[in-house]
Design a protein around this motif. Structure first.
Motif, PDB file in Angstrom:
ATOM      1  N   PHE A  15       0.878  -1.124  -0.352  1.00 12.37           N
ATOM      2  CA  PHE A  15      -0.269  -0.054  -0.175  1.00 12.37           C
ATOM      3  C   PHE A  15       1.117   1.362   0.315  1.00 12.37           C
ATOM      4  O   PHE A  15       0.698   2.029  -1.054  1.00 12.37           O
ATOM      5  N   LEU A  78     -11.025  -9.394  -5.247  1.00 12.06           N
ATOM      6  CA  LEU A  78     -11.294  -8.035  -4.340  1.00 12.06           C
ATOM      7  C   LEU A  78     -13.226  -8.596  -3.852  1.00 12.06           C
ATOM      8  O   LEU A  78     -13.266  -9.485  -3.945  1.00 12.06           O
ATOM      9  N   THR A  79     -12.632  -8.190  -2.722  1.00  8.80           N
ATOM     10  CA  THR A  79     -14.062  -8.881  -2.021  1.00  8.80           C
ATOM     11  C   THR A  79     -14.681  -6.900  -1.140  1.00  8.80           C
ATOM     12  O   THR A  79     -14.168  -6.390  -1.466  1.00  8.80           O
ATOM     13  N   ASN A  84     -19.363  -3.568   6.582  1.00 14.40           N
ATOM     14  CA  ASN A  84     -18.058  -3.709   7.638  1.00 14.40           C
ATOM     15  C   ASN A  84     -18.656  -2.414   8.479  1.00 14.40           C
ATOM     16  O   ASN A  84     -18.663  -0.964   7.923  1.00 14.40           O
ATOM     17  N   CYS A  87     -13.532  -1.221   9.426  1.00 16.56           N
ATOM     18  CA  CYS A  87     -13.005  -1.819   8.767  1.00 16.56           C
ATOM     19  C   CYS A  87     -13.376  -1.357   7.052  1.00 16.56           C
ATOM     20  O   CYS A  87     -14.531  -1.244   7.298  1.00 16.56           O
ATOM     21  N   PRO A  88     -12.249  -1.066   6.209  1.00 17.57           N
ATOM     22  CA  PRO A  88     -12.489  -0.668   5.047  1.00 17.57           C
ATOM     23  C   PRO A  88     -13.978  -1.373   4.599  1.00 17.57           C
ATOM     24  O   PRO A  88     -13.519  -2.983   4.496  1.00 17.57           O
ATOM     25  N   THR A  89     -14.928  -0.985   3.634  1.00 14.15           N
ATOM     26  CA  THR A  89     -15.603  -2.232   3.296  1.00 14.15           C
ATOM     27  C   THR A  89     -15.529  -3.492   1.524  1.00 14.15           C
ATOM     28  O   THR A  89     -15.659  -4.388   1.186  1.00 14.15           O
ATOM     29  N   HIS A  90     -14.261  -2.979   1.266  1.00 17.19           N
ATOM     30  CA  HIS A  90     -13.455  -2.760   0.619  1.00 17.19           C
ATOM     31  C   HIS A  90     -12.186  -3.457   0.535  1.00 17.19           C
ATOM     32  O   HIS A  90     -11.497  -2.922   0.994  1.00 17.19           O
ATOM     33  N   HIS A  91     -12.046  -4.619  -0.040  1.00 22.00           N
ATOM     34  CA  HIS A  91      -9.991  -5.081   0.167  1.00 22.00           C
ATOM     35  C   HIS A  91     -10.069  -5.806  -0.672  1.00 22.00           C
ATOM     36  O   HIS A  91     -10.161  -6.738  -1.796  1.00 22.00           O
ATOM     37  N   ASP A 109      -0.790  -4.870  -3.366  1.00 18.75           N
ATOM     38  CA  ASP A 109      -1.675  -4.203  -2.728  1.00 18.75           C
ATOM     39  C   ASP A 109      -3.054  -3.861  -3.503  1.00 18.75           C
ATOM     40  O   ASP A 109      -2.623  -3.336  -5.037  1.00 18.75           O
ATOM     41  N   ASP A 111      -6.040  -1.807  -2.765  1.00 17.51           N
ATOM     42  CA  ASP A 111      -6.894  -1.220  -1.953  1.00 17.51           C
ATOM     43  C   ASP A 111      -6.455   0.541  -2.729  1.00 17.51           C
ATOM     44  O   ASP A 111      -7.614   0.859  -3.153  1.00 17.51           O
ATOM     45  N   THR A 115      -9.050   2.441  -4.902  1.00 20.36           N
ATOM     46  CA  THR A 115      -9.223   3.597  -4.728  1.00 20.36           C
ATOM     47  C   THR A 115      -9.014   4.971  -5.601  1.00 20.36           C
ATOM     48  O   THR A 115     -10.239   6.024  -5.764  1.00 20.36           O
TER      49      THR A 115
END
Ligand SMILES: NC(=O)C1=CN([C@@H]2O[C@H](COP(=O)(O)OP(=O)(O)OC[C@H]3O[C@@H](n4cnc5c(N)ncnc54)[C@H](O)[C@@H]3O)[C@@H](O)[C@H]2O)C=CC1
Ligand SMILES: O=C([O-])C1=[NH+]CCC1
Length: 323
Positions: A15, A78-79, A84, A87-91, A109, A111, A115
């Protein structure tokens, strides 16, 4: 079968490493090119495979794409867990493969790229589809995408006012204070007279109504990525000129398109390559779902920038089975 030797171990790009080299100045042109390569079919990208996770109201998605002319073969995984809380809603992670051998070489990474590339694509859409010299930007949703869209769009246009609305006023106030924008109590107040609107929420039913917006506005509709989810009132979809990133994906995944049965005028890439008109004076909607080719070419860009910036991060492009 032999185990992979150390020489074939995956490099990891974090990241933080990605944040160091990626910015909207280098990413926006890269995304313009990704959209063009998708629509002129030089890139290969199927609609993503999505496994819905009912009890979480979310999904797991696999997003592969190949761009032969860039030597880019990669896939994002991706999830999306919209409920959530802490913690963030996308990973996401991205796996990059060697273009000659298919050997997986880099794990990175996903994320930062998710973004930033989403907002960069909206900046491309806005550049082609909004009226000249937009003054007021309204952002509905104060999450990760709301913030990223603030940065991408204000780095591209000189807005005189940016308004933010969120379902939870405390969140819109926090973001507005952080970036220096105005907080609105209602979505209607935020979008009134706006030249550019971004909808970036996890809403499942419309949050943007037809009679709130001024004719000629450009809307980047970023949320509602499931066929039974909507952010935009169907009447507004039907009365606007609708552009998508991928026509095929929109017909499968976008509730705003599927439920309203609005006609899709063009893919954004078709506008970029000059095949379809940018109807700037009409009310336009760019229905964004997110495409793997955006992730894959962002990943390629990051690898190239890191290779240039720091040879400590080894970004292999050669066939290492030969070494
Ligand atoms: N088109 C694309 O390429 C991409 C689309 N997305 C989508 O964009 C949307 C926003 O993503 P993030 O900012 O990362 O999520 P986030 O979880 O960081 O923020 C979500 C925002 O939506 C708001 N929200 C949630 N439920 C709502 C409701 N029922 N009504 C109104 N507001 C509601 C939240 O309060 C928050 O402001 C999601 O739908 C996401 O799946 C995300 C990444 C890429
Ligand atoms: O393309 C993408 O990464 C996403 N689209 C919707 C949720 C995340």
């Amino acid at each position: 079968m032999q185990p992979r030797d150390d020489n074939m171990a995956l490099n990891y790009i974090s990241f933080e490493d990605i944040q160091k080299v990626l910015n909207f100045k280098n990413l926006i042109p890269c995304m313009e090119s990704a959209l063009a390569k998708f629509s002129n079919k030089t890139a290969v990208q199927p609609v993503r495979a999505v496994a819905r996770i009912k009890d979480k109201n979310g999904f797991l998605a696999a997003m592969p794409a190949v761009s032969p002319e860039d030597g880019a073969i990669a896939t994002k995984v991706l999830t999306f867990f919209p409920e959530n809380k802490n913690c963030p809603t996308h990973h996401a992670i991205i796996i990059v493969f060697n273009p000659e051998t298919g050997i997986p070489e880099v794990l990175m990474d996903g994320d930062v790229i998710t973004t930033m590339r989403t907002a960069a694509v909206s900046a491309v859409a806005t550049k082609y589809l909004c009226t000249p010299h937009p003054r007021i930007l309204a952002i509905l949703g104060a999450g990760v995408q709301g913030e990223s869209h603030y940065h991408a769009l204000t780095s591209t246009f000189e807005f005189t006012q940016v308004r933010i609305w969120s379902r939870t006023t405390e969140n819109s106030r926090k973001l507005a204070e952080k970036v220096g924008a105005i907080t609105c109590q209602t979505a209607e107040e935020a979008v009134c007279d706006a030249d550019v609107i971004v909808t970036a929420t996890s809403a499942q039913t419309p949050i943007l109504k037809s009679n709130w917006v001024k004719p000629g506005v450009h809307i980047n509709a970023v949320g509602a990525c499931c066929p039974d989810w909507q952010e935009i009132e169907p009447e507004l979809m039907r009365s606007s000129v609708v552009y998508t990133d991928s026509r095929e994906a929109a017909l499968r995944e976008s509730g705003d398109v599927v439920i309203s049965q609005a006609a899709i005028f063009a893919e954004l890439g078709e506008v970029v390559i000059g095949q379809k008109e940018a109807q700037r004076t009409k009310t336009t909607i760019f229905k964004s779902l997110g495409m793997a080719i955006e992730d894959v070419l962002s990943a390629r860009l990051v690898c190239d920038l890191l290779a240039k910036a720091d040879d400590q991060v080894k970004v292999p492009v050669q066939d290492r089975t030969q070494s």
